[in-house]
Design a protein around this motif. Structure first.
Motif, PDB file in Angstrom:
ATOM      1  N   HIS A 151     -12.306  46.829 -74.163  1.00  0.00           N
ATOM      2  CA  HIS A 151     -12.587  45.981 -75.319  1.00  0.00           C
ATOM      3  C   HIS A 151     -12.737  46.790 -76.607  1.00  0.00           C
ATOM      4  CE1 HIS A 151     -13.133  42.458 -72.778  1.00  0.00           C
ATOM      5  NE2 HIS A 151     -13.802  43.239 -71.949  1.00  0.00           N
TER       6      HIS A 151
ATOM      7  N   GLU B  37      -7.457  46.055 -75.395  1.00  0.00           N
ATOM      8  CA  GLU B  37      -7.163  44.860 -76.185  1.00  0.00           C
ATOM      9  C   GLU B  37      -6.300  45.228 -77.388  1.00  0.00           C
ATOM     10  OE1 GLU B  37     -10.989  41.911 -75.615  1.00  0.00           O
ATOM     11  OE2 GLU B  37     -11.110  43.498 -77.111  1.00  0.00           O
TER      12      GLU B  37
ATOM     13  N   GLN C 108      -7.939  41.926 -82.031  1.00  0.00           N
ATOM     14  CA  GLN C 108      -8.585  41.106 -81.004  1.00  0.00           C
ATOM     15  C   GLN C 108      -9.831  41.831 -80.514  1.00  0.00           C
ATOM     16  OE1 GLN C 108      -6.035  39.857 -77.793  1.00  0.00           O
ATOM     17  NE2 GLN C 108      -7.736  39.574 -76.386  1.00  0.00           N
TER      18      GLN C 108
ATOM     19  N   THR D 158     -13.248  41.017 -77.905  1.00  0.00           N
ATOM     20  CA  THR D 158     -14.016  40.121 -77.040  1.00  0.00           C
ATOM     21  C   THR D 158     -15.044  40.945 -76.279  1.00  0.00           C
ATOM     22  OG1 THR D 158     -12.525  40.361 -75.147  1.00  0.00           O
ATOM     23  CG2 THR D 158     -11.996  38.629 -76.727  1.00  0.00           C
TER      24      THR D 158
END
Length: 209
Positions: A43, A133, A137, A139
């Protein structure tokens, strides 16, 4: 023999009206539980920096020694993560989940991507380029459904002065990156009390000698 045929036909007729338990994959896909663990994902933070700081805790926690990392130092010209280092190489031989529990920054989680079939075993080793990612983006993945919230007395705010973090609770990776004091003075603030205490300690030392 005819009795066995009749029993079999009775079982067939009994189940003909029931809803099937299988689905027509790949035309249909089953809704997965929130805690389903599929392929790993690396991430990012909202500002694009990678969460992974190359600390090797996930590799140390892996019982199968299935994670290979090569860390490299961040520089002012090339800052990849908010920490001192970042993972230049991150290879995972899929998969188990201990790495997600060990990661202090929430950099790696196991998500709902389960379409991982391959004819060759080496294709099941996923590299950083496949795991990370895409830019733009960010998350937190399945950490929200797996991690228990920290006790209220243990929660610490993330330092925001350099705007490197996204508002999550602080972790070991946040130390030294913001405006939080790293040390507290050992002596008392009151100078008179400090002076008196030092005299007392010196006197005690002489008496013991």
């Amino acid at each position: 023999m005819s009795l066995d045929i009749l029993k079999g036909m009775a079982t067939t007729l009994k189940n003909m009206g029931k809803k099937p338990t299988t689905i027509s994959y790949p035309e249909q896909e089953r809704e997965l539980p929130a805690r389903f663990r599929g392929r790993h994902v690396l991430h990012r933070y909202e500002n694009g920096l990678e969460r992974c700081v190359g600390c090797y805790l996930c590799a140390g926690a892996c019982p199968a020694d299935a994670i290979y990392i090569e860390a490299e130092e961040n520089t002012e010209e090339k800052r990849v993560s908010p920490g001192e280092r970042y993972a230049k190489v991150f290879d995972v031989n899929l998969f188990c989940g201990y790495c997600q529990a060990a990661c202090p920054t929430g950099a790696i989680t196991l998500e709902h991507d389960y379409k991982l079939a391959s004819y060759l075993p080496e294709d099941m080793v996923y590299h950083k380029e496949q795991l990370l990612e895409p830019k733009g983006q960010s998350t937190v993945g399945s950490n929200t459904v797996w991690d228990d919230p920290a006790p209220r007395e243990a929660a610490q705010p993330v330092p925001q002065e350099r705007h490197l973090f996204d508002g999550s609770q602080a972790s070991a990776a946040a130390v030294g990156l913001g405006d939080l004091p790293l040390e507290e003075p050992v002596l008392l603030v009151n100078e008179e009390q400090d002076e008196d205490r030092r005299k007392f300690e010196r006197g005690r030392g002489k008496e013991n000698v």
